[in-house]
Write a protein that holds these residues in place. Structure first.
Motif, PDB file in Angstrom:
ATOM      1  N   SER A 136     168.767 -28.347 116.956  1.00 57.27           N
ATOM      2  CA  SER A 136     169.706 -29.635 116.842  1.00 57.27           C
ATOM      3  C   SER A 136     168.852 -30.521 117.341  1.00 57.27           C
ATOM      4  CB  SER A 136     171.057 -29.298 118.019  1.00 57.27           C
ATOM      5  OG  SER A 136     170.680 -29.006 119.053  1.00 57.27           O
ATOM      6  N   CYS A 137     169.317 -31.840 117.394  1.00 56.96           N
ATOM      7  CA  CYS A 137     168.595 -33.197 117.560  1.00 56.96           C
ATOM      8  C   CYS A 137     167.987 -33.141 119.267  1.00 56.96           C
ATOM      9  CB  CYS A 137     169.335 -34.133 117.618  1.00 56.96           C
ATOM     10  SG  CYS A 137     168.827 -35.831 117.892  1.00 56.96           S
ATOM     11  N   GLY A 138     166.657 -33.446 119.415  1.00 53.51           N
ATOM     12  CA  GLY A 138     166.130 -33.471 120.520  1.00 53.51           C
ATOM     13  C   GLY A 138     166.204 -34.727 121.060  1.00 53.51           C
ATOM     14  N   TYR A 139     166.072 -35.070 122.337  1.00 55.72           N
ATOM     15  CA  TYR A 139     166.268 -36.510 123.077  1.00 55.72           C
ATOM     16  C   TYR A 139     164.724 -36.707 123.616  1.00 55.72           C
ATOM     17  CZ  TYR A 139     168.194 -39.953 126.159  1.00 55.72           C
ATOM     18  OH  TYR A 139     168.633 -40.968 126.814  1.00 55.72           O
ATOM     19  N   PHE A 140     164.157 -37.922 123.012  1.00 54.65           N
ATOM     20  CA  PHE A 140     162.702 -38.064 123.238  1.00 54.65           C
ATOM     21  C   PHE A 140     162.981 -39.355 124.282  1.00 54.65           C
ATOM     22  CE2 PHE A 140     162.361 -35.786 119.049  1.00 54.65           C
ATOM     23  CZ  PHE A 140     161.196 -35.126 119.470  1.00 54.65           C
ATOM     24  N   LYS A 141     162.443 -38.792 125.596  1.00 54.16           N
ATOM     25  CA  LYS A 141     162.441 -40.113 126.539  1.00 54.16           C
ATOM     26  C   LYS A 141     161.315 -40.935 126.441  1.00 54.16           C
ATOM     27  CE  LYS A 141     165.179 -37.767 130.213  1.00 54.16           C
ATOM     28  NZ  LYS A 141     165.031 -37.546 131.793  1.00 54.16           N
ATOM     29  N   HIS A 270     178.659 -33.640 119.899  1.00 52.90           N
ATOM     30  CA  HIS A 270     177.369 -33.967 119.375  1.00 52.90           C
ATOM     31  C   HIS A 270     177.292 -33.609 117.948  1.00 52.90           C
ATOM     32  CE1 HIS A 270     172.685 -33.971 120.103  1.00 52.90           C
ATOM     33  NE2 HIS A 270     172.927 -33.491 118.773  1.00 52.90           N
ATOM     34  N   CYS A 271     177.331 -34.468 117.107  1.00 51.19           N
ATOM     35  CA  CYS A 271     177.193 -34.047 115.700  1.00 51.19           C
ATOM     36  C   CYS A 271     176.764 -35.046 114.851  1.00 51.19           C
ATOM     37  CB  CYS A 271     178.641 -33.890 115.318  1.00 51.19           C
ATOM     38  SG  CYS A 271     179.608 -35.317 115.360  1.00 51.19           S
ATOM     39  N   ILE A 272     176.395 -34.595 113.476  1.00 50.00           N
ATOM     40  CA  ILE A 272     175.638 -35.606 112.791  1.00 50.00           C
ATOM     41  C   ILE A 272     176.972 -36.185 111.932  1.00 50.00           C
ATOM     42  CG2 ILE A 272     174.449 -35.749 110.456  1.00 50.00           C
ATOM     43  CD1 ILE A 272     173.137 -32.949 110.943  1.00 50.00           C
ATOM     44  N   THR A 273     176.737 -37.705 111.737  1.00 49.29           N
ATOM     45  CA  THR A 273     177.753 -38.462 111.248  1.00 49.29           C
ATOM     46  C   THR A 273     177.373 -39.118 109.941  1.00 49.29           C
ATOM     47  OG1 THR A 273     177.102 -40.312 112.739  1.00 49.29           O
ATOM     48  CG2 THR A 273     179.085 -38.761 113.442  1.00 49.29           C
ATOM     49  N   GLY A 274     178.457 -39.138 109.086  1.00 50.79           N
ATOM     50  CA  GLY A 274     178.192 -39.987 107.734  1.00 50.79           C
ATOM     51  C   GLY A 274     178.384 -41.443 108.058  1.00 50.79           C
ATOM     52  N   SER A 316     174.391 -43.284 119.833  1.00 54.08           N
ATOM     53  CA  SER A 316     173.619 -42.784 118.518  1.00 54.08           C
ATOM     54  C   SER A 316     172.327 -42.218 118.858  1.00 54.08           C
ATOM     55  CB  SER A 316     173.651 -43.921 117.700  1.00 54.08           C
ATOM     56  OG  SER A 316     172.477 -43.708 116.539  1.00 54.08           O
ATOM     57  N   LEU A 317     171.831 -41.293 118.203  1.00 54.10           N
ATOM     58  CA  LEU A 317     170.549 -40.681 118.509  1.00 54.10           C
ATOM     59  C   LEU A 317     170.033 -40.564 117.383  1.00 54.10           C
ATOM     60  CD1 LEU A 317     171.376 -37.760 121.157  1.00 54.10           C
ATOM     61  CD2 LEU A 317     170.724 -39.998 121.444  1.00 54.10           C
ATOM     62  N   ARG A 318     170.136 -41.329 116.301  1.00 54.43           N
ATOM     63  CA  ARG A 318     169.619 -41.298 114.968  1.00 54.43           C
ATOM     64  C   ARG A 318     168.010 -41.097 114.897  1.00 54.43           C
ATOM     65  NH1 ARG A 318     167.151 -44.733 111.842  1.00 54.43           N
ATOM     66  NH2 ARG A 318     167.554 -46.549 113.142  1.00 54.43           N
ATOM     67  N   ARG A 319     167.142 -41.884 115.598  1.00 49.69           N
ATOM     68  CA  ARG A 319     165.750 -41.899 115.731  1.00 49.69           C
ATOM     69  C   ARG A 319     165.320 -40.526 116.250  1.00 49.69           C
ATOM     70  NH1 ARG A 319     164.079 -47.550 118.163  1.00 49.69           N
ATOM     71  NH2 ARG A 319     162.214 -46.807 117.711  1.00 49.69           N
ATOM     72  N   HIS A 320     165.930 -40.026 117.317  1.00 51.47           N
ATOM     73  CA  HIS A 320     165.707 -38.944 117.870  1.00 51.47           C
ATOM     74  C   HIS A 320     165.764 -37.864 116.705  1.00 51.47           C
ATOM     75  CE1 HIS A 320     165.858 -40.719 121.979  1.00 51.47           C
ATOM     76  NE2 HIS A 320     166.733 -41.349 121.499  1.00 51.47           N
ATOM     77  N   TYR A 321     166.791 -37.688 115.918  1.00 50.20           N
ATOM     78  CA  TYR A 321     166.685 -36.793 114.901  1.00 50.20           C
ATOM     79  C   TYR A 321     165.714 -36.784 113.925  1.00 50.20           C
ATOM     80  CZ  TYR A 321     169.446 -32.452 113.691  1.00 50.20           C
ATOM     81  OH  TYR A 321     169.690 -31.230 113.705  1.00 50.20           O
ATOM     82  N   GLY A 322     165.473 -37.827 113.605  1.00 49.93           N
ATOM     83  CA  GLY A 322     164.313 -37.920 112.487  1.00 49.93           C
ATOM     84  C   GLY A 322     163.034 -37.541 113.301  1.00 49.93           C
ATOM     85  N   ASP A 368     173.444 -40.518 110.448  1.00 51.10           N
ATOM     86  CA  ASP A 368     173.356 -40.815 111.823  1.00 51.10           C
ATOM     87  C   ASP A 368     173.842 -39.589 112.636  1.00 51.10           C
ATOM     88  OD1 ASP A 368     173.009 -42.294 114.190  1.00 51.10           O
ATOM     89  OD2 ASP A 368     173.686 -44.135 113.390  1.00 51.10           O
ATOM     90  N   ILE A 369     173.681 -39.437 113.864  1.00 52.24           N
ATOM     91  CA  ILE A 369     173.824 -38.641 114.727  1.00 52.24           C
ATOM     92  C   ILE A 369     174.600 -39.097 115.980  1.00 52.24           C
ATOM     93  CG2 ILE A 369     171.812 -38.319 115.679  1.00 52.24           C
ATOM     94  CD1 ILE A 369     172.721 -35.364 116.034  1.00 52.24           C
ATOM     95  N   HIS A 370     175.658 -38.859 116.713  1.00 51.90           N
ATOM     96  CA  HIS A 370     176.339 -39.343 117.595  1.00 51.90           C
ATOM     97  C   HIS A 370     176.751 -38.329 118.872  1.00 51.90           C
ATOM     98  CE1 HIS A 370     176.748 -42.982 114.804  1.00 51.90           C
ATOM     99  NE2 HIS A 370     176.846 -43.525 116.058  1.00 51.90           N
ATOM    100  N   GLN A 371     176.791 -38.762 119.975  1.00 51.32           N
ATOM    101  CA  GLN A 371     177.438 -37.941 120.911  1.00 51.32           C
ATOM    102  C   GLN A 371     178.766 -38.686 121.507  1.00 51.32           C
ATOM    103  OE1 GLN A 371     174.608 -37.586 124.272  1.00 51.32           O
ATOM    104  NE2 GLN A 371     173.743 -35.500 123.018  1.00 51.32           N
TER     105      GLN A 371
END
Length: 392
Positions: A136-141, A270-274, A316-322, A368-371
């Protein structure tokens, strides 16, 4: 010139944001755009134009899988060029999503769909995921964070948001290979329960729990979360699962979370969103995530607030999933010698397209992806500011 070729020449003339070449099955090369070509689309054989007109995503995706179409260049960059051309009919494929017939996700169908994607072999996933086996999507600090560090960051970010207290109970719906539940038990001393429909993940989780000496603190269940009876929890989390509940079923998900979550409890989704309703396309639905559906933010919030839940935070964690997908795609290519021992060329090209296309979709904002952090009723257990989410 045959009519199919005329169609393709008109199609590719303005399809991409960047200049490119298209080499057709008869050897002719068409240059599109101004400037030096950044990539070349190669037609190894002719594909009927009617198939593209009916469903471009499915037809071109299958064309790449079966090597009727090839790419000389970076696959992710090609797809980003397609999506970055906002005038292109393929930059936003929502009208083609109407072609998909969504079958209601019964418990039986959900088990079959999950098996299709997640039970293709733990050994396969180990080759390109990081050591935490987090899919699943990481979180880049930091831009310099490794994929493994980003995944550990993500788990810690979620656990902080949940405001866990010692001896509380935590349910992880769709627990994957167990990184979140094992971390929660070790760091916060909670009793963590994971539920999964994947037999491969279930067996790996049991082995991990035993290896890490967490029996009695961590439990994994092989069943649908809708089958959990006579148990409630202080915290409920779900990471990357709700994409599988299906069209029209998000309200059912929140109804079940309402039953599973104690009054005053905290939950995180925590899920991908349209970006709009109808979020998936026919190629993804057929070959990657059968039965999948990306809920829009509007659909989720409308359903969430229609229950006894209070929405606390949305991120939103959109850039993190990219970036996560870019790591996966590189790892996948680096592992090709081993993957080729397990899978055929069509499978490999399918997964290459999937990983690169998803990276492009997040980078370009097509998805996109949101928490979503919410409580059951009003609770004052959450700190006054968001600072607690980011402090070490």
């Amino acid at each position: 010139m045959n009519t199919d070729k005329m169609f393709y020449k008109a199609l590719f003339k303005n399809l991409f944001f960047d200049p490119c070449d298209v080499k057709y099955w008869d050897g002719e090369v068409q240059h599109c755009g101004d400037g030096k070509a950044k990539f070349t689309i190669l037609f190894n054989e002719e594909i009927p134009k009617g198939d593209v007109i009916k469903d471009p995503f499915l037809t071109l995706g299958e064309g790449y899988m079966t090597k009727k179409i090839d790419i000389d260049g970076d696959v992710q960059e090609v797809i980003e060029s397609l999506y970055n051309n906002k005038e292109s009919f393929m930059s936003n494929g929502h009208k083609y999503q109407k072609l998909i017939k969504f079958i209601p996700n019964s418990i039986k169908k959900s088990k079959s769909d999950i098996k299709y994607h997640y039970d293709i072999g733990n050994d396969f996933y180990k080759l390109w995921l990081d050591n935490t086996m987090t899919y699943s999507c990481g979180y880049f600090k930091s831009e310099n964070d490794s994929l493994e560090q980003a995944q550990k960051n993500k788990v810690e970010h979620i656990l902080k948001k949940l405001c866990l207290k010692e001896n509380q109970t935590l349910l992880d719906i769709g627990c994957g290979w167990g990184e979140l539940i094992t971390t929660a038990a070790k760091k916060y001393n909670v009793h963590a329960v994971g539920v999964t429909l994947s037999e491969e993940q279930y067996e790996a989780d049991k082995e991990r729990i035993k290896k890490e000496g967490l029996e009695g603190k961590v439990e994994v269940i092989l069943e649908d979360y809708r089958e959990i009876k006579n148990r409630t929890f202080d915290r409920v989390v779900s990471v990357g699962m709700v994409e599988h509940v299906g069209k029209g079923r998000i309200d059912e998900y929140f109804t079940d979370v309402d039953k599973l979550l104690n009054k005053g409890g905290i939950s995180l989704l925590h899920c991908i969103t349209g970006v709009k309703e109808g979020g998936t396309n026919s190629w993804i639905n057929k070959y990657i995530f059968p039965g999948g559906y990306l809920q829009s933010v509007r659909e989720i919030i409308e359903s969430l607030t229609g229950h006894s839940f209070y929405l606390v935070d949305v991120e939103s964690l959109r850039r993190h999933y990219g970036r996560t997908l870019e790591h996966w795609a590189r790892n996948f290519e680096n592992a090709l010698p081993e993957i080729e021992k397990m899978k055929d060329e069509t499978f490999i090209r399918m997964w290459r397209l999937y990983l690169n296309a998803c990276a492009a979709s997040f980078n370009c904002g097509n998805i996109d992806i949101h928490q979503f952090l919410f409580t059951k009723g009003i609770t004052n257990d959450i700190p006054w500011t968001r600072e607690y989410m980011y402090t070490d």
